[in-house]
Design a protein around this motif. Structure first.
Motif, PDB file in Angstrom:
ATOM      1  N   ARG A 264      52.390  45.137  32.166  1.00  0.00           N
ATOM      2  CA  ARG A 264      51.817  44.427  31.581  1.00  0.00           C
ATOM      3  C   ARG A 264      52.007  43.571  30.050  1.00  0.00           C
TER       4      ARG A 264
ATOM      5  N   SER B 188      35.386  50.488  33.037  1.00  0.00           N
ATOM      6  CA  SER B 188      36.494  49.442  32.746  1.00  0.00           C
ATOM      7  C   SER B 188      35.821  48.408  31.606  1.00  0.00           C
ATOM      8  N   ARG B 189      34.988  47.403  31.419  1.00  0.00           N
ATOM      9  CA  ARG B 189      34.467  46.717  30.803  1.00  0.00           C
ATOM     10  C   ARG B 189      34.723  47.338  29.457  1.00  0.00           C
TER      11      ARG B 189
ATOM     12  N   LEU C 248      37.718  44.852  42.877  1.00  0.00           N
ATOM     13  CA  LEU C 248      38.928  43.753  42.136  1.00  0.00           C
ATOM     14  C   LEU C 248      38.009  42.644  41.786  1.00  0.00           C
TER      15      LEU C 248
ATOM     16  N   GLU D 299      36.437  42.669  39.575  1.00  0.00           N
ATOM     17  CA  GLU D 299      36.035  43.192  38.464  1.00  0.00           C
ATOM     18  C   GLU D 299      37.439  43.145  37.325  1.00  0.00           C
ATOM     19  N   ASN D 300      38.735  42.773  37.989  1.00  0.00           N
ATOM     20  CA  ASN D 300      40.205  42.938  37.869  1.00  0.00           C
ATOM     21  C   ASN D 300      40.316  44.480  37.311  1.00  0.00           C
TER      22      ASN D 300
ATOM     23  N   HIS E  53      42.689  47.262  39.734  1.00  0.00           N
ATOM     24  CA  HIS E  53      42.787  47.451  40.871  1.00  0.00           C
ATOM     25  C   HIS E  53      42.720  48.191  41.756  1.00  0.00           C
TER      26      HIS E  53
ATOM     27  N   ARG F 239      51.523  47.108  38.677  1.00  0.00           N
ATOM     28  CA  ARG F 239      50.510  46.264  38.585  1.00  0.00           C
ATOM     29  C   ARG F 239      50.654  45.817  37.455  1.00  0.00           C
TER      30      ARG F 239
END
Length: 476
Positions: A212, A425-426, A451, A453-454, A456, A476
């Motif tokens: 990405r 993740s945050r 998912l 919380e985005n 993968h 991804r």
């Protein structure tokens, strides 16, 4: 410290009770002979006493002078490493070093009950999975007659069916007098340890680095610029794209300037394998645990082929460490001496310290030696009741690489685990989760909060789905 083999030699309680019975009978016969004046009774008593004494002497001599030696061993302090499906020949030489012939000696090479079994053929795939990890072709037990200086061999073949860290041996020697009044047991050889390496699924197209162009992960290595995160400007250089020119600065200074962006992608992976017993239930063993290990080592091999860094972190336990602390398995004949248990430390490479709450970690690195070390560690990995995955992440966060994706492989994700992953993740960590389950409903239930919380999530259904999991990670 004394030789463990000498400590293992002992008499069974039945032997001692038999000796006391014979002595009591002889004493009674002598008393009766003295009272009645019967010379025949006296002669019989003396004969019995001689037989008992000769039996004790002969059994002791046979036990001391019969020795065993394991042949074709790897180097000192090393384990034998083989692949799944390999056949390991085992040879134990039994020698009579004494001057007396040995009428009989029983040599048995032990194999832990949970690891071994007789060779069997099954057509059902489920039955093959449930078979013991080791099967034996040949006899592990033999009764031998040895002349002075003679050597005979005990030979059989071990078929390795699953990955793991397995004990072969020790060899127990049993002998006694011809009459059967005395039995002697001895630890003939220490066990050997075999590491069966997991099978690697070749994945030539796997890439853990995110493709990405936009992201929120800040790292020290400038892998891919993120146009939404402007870091500064510098003078334009040959090769800079025109779309990155900072026109306001160019107009103000009269010299071309280009924008500098924060990096947004990470390369490589730190593979985290959850091996706690509460989230790896017994009814899934050993299928699901082995599948997690195969997926982890296959991803590591693909990263190695791509030249990307990889590491390992797990709350499981190294089986070699367990053997060092608990000793090797024997049976009732060789006793339970600490010296016998301590001999395991000389038979394999062990860790200097042990704590079942201490995680197993391999730092992020590159190269074939690093891949070999990681494969060997994953092969020996066992479930443990130490740190749960949330506690493990808290304990090891400072040691995890922030420049790689944290690729978590797990079977179950309780609320505490989901909260720990979402929290990471945050806070800027790149998280990817692989859920190892056969039931699609369980996968949907476990994946939903991640998912949201985005994060993968991939579904590891079986060994054939490992390539699909890697393709999802690549896209991804």
């Amino acid at each position: 410290m004394k030789d463990p083999t000498s400590l293992a030699e002992s008499n069974s309680p039945e032997d001692m009770s038999g000796v006391f019975t014979v002595v009591a009978v002889c004493a009674g016969i002598l008393i009766l002979g003295m009272i009645a004046g019967a010379g025949l009774w006296m002669m019989a008593a003396v004969t019995v006493a001689l037989v008992v004494g000769a039996g004790a002497f002969v059994s002791a001599q046979w036990s001391v002078h019969v020795v065993a030696q394991r042949e074709d061993l790897p180097g000192e302090g090393r384990d034998l490493e083989v692949l799944i499906g390999s056949r390991v020949p085992v040879c134990v030489a039994v020698t009579n070093n004494g001057r007396l012939p040995v009428a009989w000696v029983l040599a048995e090479d032990l194999l832990p009950r949970a690891a071994g079994g007789e060779s069997m053929q099954h057509d059902d795939s489920v039955a093959r999975v449930r078979m013991p990890p080791l099967s034996v072709d040949g006899a592990r037990l033999a009764v031998m007659t040895l002349w002075p200086g003679q050597t005979k061999h005990l030979r059989y073949v071990v078929h390795c069916r699953r990955r793991g860290y397995f004990q072969i041996g020790p060899t127990v020697l049993e002998t006694g007098d011809p009459v059967g009044m005395f039995r002697r047991y001895r630890l003939g050889t220490r066990p050997m340890f075999v590491t069966v390496l997991p099978r690697i699924e070749l994945i030539s197209t796997y890439e853990i680095g995110s493709r990405r162009p936009i992201g929120e992960i800040r790292i020290r290595a400038n892998v891919m610029p993120d146009p939404t995160r402007l870091r500064g400007i510098r003078q334009w250089q040959t090769g800079d794209p025109m779309r990155s020119v900072h026109w306001a600065a160019t107009a103000r200074t009269g010299t071309l300037h280009t924008k500098i962006y924060e990096p947004s992608s990470v390369i490589g992976a730190t593979i985290i394998v959850d091996m706690h017993v509460s989230t790896n239930p017994d009814h899934n063993e050993p299928i699901r645990t082995d599948l997690s290990v195969v997926a982890a080592v296959s991803i590591a091999a693909a990263l190695h082929d791509a030249g990307e860094p990889f590491g390992l972190a797990t709350n499981g336990r190294d089986a070699a460490d367990r053997v060092r602390t608990e000793g090797f398995l024997g049976d009732h004949r060789i006793g339970d001496h600490f010296e016998v248990r301590d001999a395991a430390g000389k038979a394999a490479v062990m860790l200097a310290k042990n704590d079942r709450l201490r995680p197993v970690m391999i730092d992020v690195d590159r190269g074939p030696l690093h891949l070999k070390e990681m494969t060997r560690t994953l092969a020996r990995l066992e479930r443990t009741d130490g740190l749960t995955l949330p506690d493990f992440l808290i304990e090891t966060e400072s040691r995890l690489s922030s420049e790689t994706t944290l690729l978590v492989i797990l079977q179950q994700a309780p609320e505490e685990t989901v909260a720990a992953l979402v929290n990471l993740s945050r806070r800027g960590w790149a998280i990817a989760v692989v859920i190892n389950t056969l039931n699609i409903d369980d996968y949907t239930r476990l994946a939903a909060p991640l998912l949201a919380e985005n994060i993968h999530v991939s579904h590891l259904l079986n060994q054939d789905s490992i390539r699909d999991v890697c393709r999802e990670q690549m896209m991804r």
